[in-house]
Design an enzyme around this catalytic site. Structure first.
Site, short mmCIF file in Angstrom:
data_model
loop_
_atom_site.label_atom_id
_atom_site.label_comp_id
_atom_site.label_asym_id
_atom_site.label_seq_id
_atom_site.Cartn_x
_atom_site.Cartn_y
_atom_site.Cartn_z
NE ARG A 71 40.89 18.51 -10.24
CZ ARG A 71 41.52 18.05 -11.28
NH1 ARG A 71 41.19 16.87 -11.78
NH2 ARG A 71 42.49 18.74 -11.85
CE LYS A 177 22.72 2.65 -7.34
NZ LYS A 177 23.16 2.86 -8.71
CG ASP A 206 21.24 -0.21 -2.75
OD1 ASP A 206 20.49 0.71 -3.11
OD2 ASP A 206 21.25 -1.33 -3.29
CG HIS A 207 18.85 5.25 -2.98
ND1 HIS A 207 19.63 5.06 -4.10
CD2 HIS A 207 17.56 5.27 -3.42
CE1 HIS A 207 18.86 4.98 -5.15
NE2 HIS A 207 17.61 5.10 -4.80
CE LYS A 211 13.63 3.96 -3.35
NZ LYS A 211 12.95 5.26 -3.39
CD GLU A 245 15.06 3.79 -13.68
OE1 GLU A 245 15.32 4.95 -13.36
OE2 GLU A 245 15.91 2.97 -14.00
CG ASP A 264 22.36 2.46 -12.88
OD1 ASP A 264 23.00 2.96 -11.95
OD2 ASP A 264 21.36 3.00 -13.38
CG HIS A 269 18.69 -0.23 -6.59
ND1 HIS A 269 19.48 0.24 -5.57
CD2 HIS A 269 18.57 0.79 -7.47
CE1 HIS A 269 19.82 1.49 -5.83
NE2 HIS A 269 19.29 1.84 -6.98
CE LYS A 374 10.44 6.17 -9.78
NZ LYS A 374 10.83 7.50 -9.27
#
Length: 516
Positions: A71, A177, A206-207, A211, A245, A264, A269, A374
């Site tokens: 937009r 996602k 789903d990235h 990997k 994380e 999330d 994942h 992480k």
């Protein structure tokens, strides 16, 4: 009499060798990729840098175009400048002006409301012009990077103007996602999308599956003969999957208030990693075979009784504390977070996979924010030896195979070894493999791999509708149980490994969490 080969022609064997296309990377067909929600963070931070990397490595055809839609009012040049700035942040010092000049000529922008039919009529005409001017050959990719609430209306409008039809080119739909917010919404979303697109046209992304180290779970298991005989309930004591994380929610407070750790991270994942760890060997590395085995795992996970959620699941929320020597605020003090929020920033579950391979082997999974570091890893802990003949053992622990997904991607195997010197003391040591040191080349970004696979029409690393619904079906009793409990949520100081209740989840089984 044998046929004589004409001069200059190749013999069949030589011809086959020279035409061995499997040795060459496949080039996608010309195409236009349309990104809905193009002014958002994902486009400039992930999608366009990944496409630029593909262009720089000559994996994109010259007849390629990106069309952004959102937009926000912008011209083509303003959109290109915004993406250029994002690229400089993501690839500092690595941008080739020649590549950018060529790549950016194929970037366009259309301001428009994705709920309005006129937007799609304009888009259809614009893409038809691109076919003539840039040779995109009628191939379309529609990437939904907008708010999930807009997915159904976008798909419906695409169907209304016929851009879902594959005539003279392909039409593919990529969905980011989260795929739904619970089982019911995921089922509704699948139903709405399939009214206009066939499952073969849909790529749920789903990235994590892009990997390299996640894909290496399959390579480790199915390309090495030594692991398969011990990859079962006879030798494995339990499995721990950790996605930790150290960051807080940052400026994503509003999003996180609706999502939480379970939606999330765990639903997508973690459940994907669980499937790759527990699945049976596929008959081939293709989409149908791999995804069928993953669905079998999801179906084999024992349902968590809604009245026993506390026995199998723990949720927590970070309070203020210290991370890497820095004082950080608690979750309820973050921007756009309610002062009385009960959203979980930490989730831990105990799952049981009821099949011949894994009967009786618990899978402990956890994910949290503001943890000490992480780290994403899968730890397969093997059973202790039934007897040791060595009197002198020092800190001898069970064998543990750790697959580190990030950071420091690699594999580590903890074994018992003799301590140097007189006598026969045995102690635990680690054998480490670092992928970066072993292969001496930088792994491609996850989006780079997945976008290329999608353009090549390979959905192996994308999620099928029954996978998405299967993962939600496992977690739905937990969501319902937590919803009924209302405001009861454990707190943990930032910089700690979660609430005490998570420790007790394993202690009740006589086990404890690893420290990655």
């Amino acid at each position: 009499m044998a046929e004589t080969t004409a001069q200059g022609a190749q013999s069949p064997d030589t011809e086959g060798l020279l035409r061995d296309d499997s040795r060459l990377p496949r080039m996608p067909e010309p195409a236009a990729i349309v990104i809905f929600g193009a002014s958002g963070d994902l486009t400039s931070r992930k999608l366009v840098p990944a496409l630029y990397d593909l262009a720089a490595s000559r994996r994109l055809p010259m007849e390629f175009a990106v069309v952004g839609i959102s937009r926000t009012e912008m011209s083509h040049d303003e959109f290109r400048q915004k993406l250029r700035e994002g690229l400089e942040e993501q690839r500092p010092g690595k941008i080739s002006e020649d590549v950018w000049d060529s790549f950016s000529k194929g970037i366009f922008y259309l301001p428009g409301d994705s709920k309005e039919p006129d937007t799609y009529k304009e888009l259809k005409d614009f893409l038809a012009n691109l076919d003539e001017e840039r040779g995109t050959s009628g191939n379309r990719v529609f990437y939904l990077s907008s708010s999930p609430s807009l997915f159904p209306p976008i798909v419906e409008q695409l169907g209304e103007v016929g851009m879902n039809v594959q005539e003279g080119g392909y039409s593919r739909l990529v969905i980011e996602k989260p795929f739904g917010s619970d089982l019911q919404s995921a089922q509704y979303l699948n139903q709405e999308i399939k009214r206009h697109f066939d499952e073969s046209q849909i790529y749920r992304i789903d990235h994590y599956l892009g990997k390299e180290t996640v894909q290496n779970i399959l390579a480790l298991r199915f390309a090495n003969g030594i692991f398969e005989p011990v990859w079962n309930q006879h030798y494995v004591d339990h499995v721990q999957i950790t996605v930790a994380e150290s960051d807080g929610v940052g400026d994503r407070g509003a999003f996180y208030e609706e999502a939480g750790a379970l939606r999330d991270i765990v639903q997508n994942h973690v459940m994907q990693v669980l499937c790759l760890t527990a699945m049976e060997p596929p008959v081939a590395f293709d989409a149908d075979s791999v995804r069928a085995e993953k669905v079998k795992v999801l179906k084999a996970v024992r349902p968590i009784p809604e009245d026993e959620v506390d026995r199998y699941a723990v949720r927590g929320q970070y309070d203020s504390g210290w991370v890497w020597g820095e004082k950080v605020p608690g979750y309820r003090e973050e921007e756009d977070v309610a002062e009385d929020s009960t959203t979980e920033t930490y989730a831990a579950l105990k799952l049981l996979v009821d099949n011949w391979r894994w009967a009786g082997v618990p899978f402990y999974i956890r994910s949290g924010k503001r943890l000490p570091k992480k780290s994403t890893e899968i730890a397969i802990q093997f059973k202790q030896t039934p007897h040791t003949p060595f009197v002198g053992t020092r800190n001898l622990e069970p064998n543990v195979l750790v697959i580190r997904v990030q950071p420091e991607e690699g594999v580590s195997l903890k074994i018992g070894a003799k301590v140097p010197g007189a006598g026969f003391e045995v102690s635990s040591v680690n054998m480490d493999l670092l992928y970066g040191a072993a292969f001496l080349e930088e792994a491609p970004d996850a989006y780079q791999r997945l976008l290329l696979d999608m353009m090549l029409g390979d959905p192996t690393l994308f999620i099928r509708s029954d996978e998405a619904e299967g993962a939600w079906a496992i977690l739905q009793p937990v969501l319902d149980g937590w919803s009924e409990n209302g405001g009861e949520i454990a707190q943990y100081p930032a910089g700690e490994w979660g609430p005490q209740e998570a420790e007790e989840l394993l202690e009740q089984d006589g086990r404890e969490w690893r420290r990655p």
